[in-house]
Design a protein around this motif. Sequence first.
Motif, PDB file in Angstrom:
ATOM      1  N   LYS A   1       6.348  -1.474 -20.358  1.00  0.00           N
ATOM      2  CA  LYS A   1       4.937  -1.821 -20.528  1.00  0.00           C
ATOM      3  C   LYS A   1       4.592  -2.987 -19.616  1.00  0.00           C
TER       4      LYS A   1
ATOM      5  N   GLU B   1      -2.077  -4.144 -21.144  1.00  0.00           N
ATOM      6  CA  GLU B   1      -2.833  -3.539 -22.237  1.00  0.00           C
ATOM      7  C   GLU B   1      -4.317  -3.753 -21.980  1.00  0.00           C
TER       8      GLU B   1
ATOM      9  N   GLU C   1      -8.403  -3.225 -23.591  1.00  0.00           N
ATOM     10  CA  GLU C   1      -9.138  -3.047 -24.840  1.00  0.00           C
ATOM     11  C   GLU C   1     -10.640  -3.081 -24.580  1.00  0.00           C
TER      12      GLU C   1
ATOM     13  N   GLN D   1      -8.057   1.025 -27.463  1.00  0.00           N
ATOM     14  CA  GLN D   1      -7.002   0.293 -26.775  1.00  0.00           C
ATOM     15  C   GLN D   1      -6.127   1.272 -26.006  1.00  0.00           C
TER      16      GLN D   1
ATOM     17  N   ASP E   1      -2.344   1.301 -23.544  1.00  0.00           N
ATOM     18  CA  ASP E   1      -1.170   0.639 -22.967  1.00  0.00           C
ATOM     19  C   ASP E   1      -0.724   1.408 -21.722  1.00  0.00           C
TER      20      ASP E   1
END
Length: 639
Positions: free
Chosen positions: A174, A177, A179, A222, A224
Amino acid sequence: MAFRKKTFIFAGLYAFLAMWQVWAHVDMVMKDRVEVKSGSRAEIPCRCVVTGQPDVVIVQLFVVTKKSGSRQRIYYSDGSAETMDSSTHFEGRISVKRSRTGEAASGSAHIEDILLVVDDVRLDDQGEYICQVNAMSAGNKEGTSQLMVFVSPETVVIQGETSVNSVTNKLPSKIAECEARNSYPKPTIVWYRDHTPLQDDEDLVIIRHRETQESSGLFTVQSDLQLKVVKEDKDASFYCEVNYFVPGGRQNMKESERINITVHYPPSSVSLVQISPEGLVKEGDTVEIQCRSDGYPPPDITFRREGKEEDLTSDLGLLALHDVTRADSGTYHCHSLDYASFVEAEGKIDLQVHHLDHAVMYPKDMVVEQGENMTATCNAQSSLPTETVWYKDGVQVGEGHTLDLQNATFDSAGEYICEISVPSLPGLQVTGSTFIIVQGAPEIRDPEATVMEERVKKSVNLSCEAWGYPKPTITWKKTGGQNWQEVSNKETPNGAQSVVTFTVTSDLTAACNATNDIGTDTKLFNIRAIPLTTSKAVTKSPYPEKVKKEGSGVIIAVIIICILLLAILGSVLYFLYKKGKLPCGRSGKQNISSEKSSKDDIIMEMKSEKSEEAVLLQGVNGEKKALNDQGEQYMDVQK
């Protein structure tokens, strides 16, 4: 007969009522869908056409929201009164506008527009709106319109991961992120790397979306991004894009900020660069070599000279070699090691330190006879091509490693300097010198006899310089003069020099003799003495000193002016006498003799006093001259 008539009347009435029922009716027109942004104004139109002449027309408006799920009235009107239901969440935000916009030609139908206005629209206002019209005998009708409310998402937020992203990881990790909060309808998120959209790929890219619907009905989405990073990702920028709908069936988008990620990767190549000096290196320089590796984080770097086992001292990948010599020439290696992956890379550079040895002169010093030819050489070993230039007394006299001089003279004697330099490497140069002596009989510089005049008692210096080898000896011979003294006798680079001083008393002849083992040279000095002069006595004048100091030309001019003034005065007196204006103690006409006598009296009177002119004339001519004689001469001129 009466029965038939009655029956006919009832049949006609029944037919009329049937026709009326068919002809009177209500029509309704509404939009299927009304779209607005949250916080704006919504206008829901309703148009009804009533045919016939009903006594009462009742209009009602209803709403069915997802929250309530049932029909709820918000407006009522029967023509005589209208009511806004206060028990709804629309209180204070809705209004109804009604207007009759047209009427049939027969006057039996009318068209009415009903407009429901909702201010400051909220998401919970979304739902089905019903417009119902009841025209009693004309019938009733209702229509529906769907209100859609759109809410744009708040600022898109992106956050990068702080964990290490290494190219050695076998699975995607990862890296960020994204949002988007409080939007309706539900938005979508797309990831980009340098303006290129990323798609799911199990081996390289994994994108995971999550959505949440708040109690308000708004959506928060959201996403990722997981990536199997490569070395090129260190210079890439990543961002996310949120796509959402707005009224009119259009789609808008918002972008997040750009972020960069930290990528760890082992070194794949190493290069060595000479930072200073730029270009060629010469002995005495300080050389700086930098090792550049493309690994991150910066790997451990060590330097080593080929053929040597020990590591060289360096600082942050920089190797400094001070005051280098030709012995420092060679190949230098740089080793780069990544401890995380234990990957090693190596680079190398060849260093050549150029040199120029001391100049070698042949012969070092030399003695030649006058008229002979001579040759001198100057050379030096070097790692680069050189050039040589010869100088004497700061003036270039030759080029090349060999200097040839033909027919040597005393002017040829002296120090010769050769300068050897490397054209391709400024600053790398050496010099050498040789002293050439020309052997011969003395030669006096400026040999011509010197003739001069000097006043008696004047102090005079005579200088005599001679060239020659062996060094000549200078002696003096003289006739006349006093206080004769030699104040300097010294050797010069090419011979000798002597200086004598004396006081002039009479004519003098001096001879400078320069002598060595080979010959003699002589120079004569003839000095004529100028005797001192004495001035004769001058009669002291009673007038101021400044008058006597005037030049002779000025004195003569003053004398002439005074004589002219005396002549004019005599003419005036004579004129007055002729006119009888001058009393002389006599009456009547006077004869010529008496006239002459008067003139004599005037002249005698003038002689009784010595004038300045007489004294001045005496001083100028050296003898006295009676002023009356001058006066008589000028009187004759007036006659």
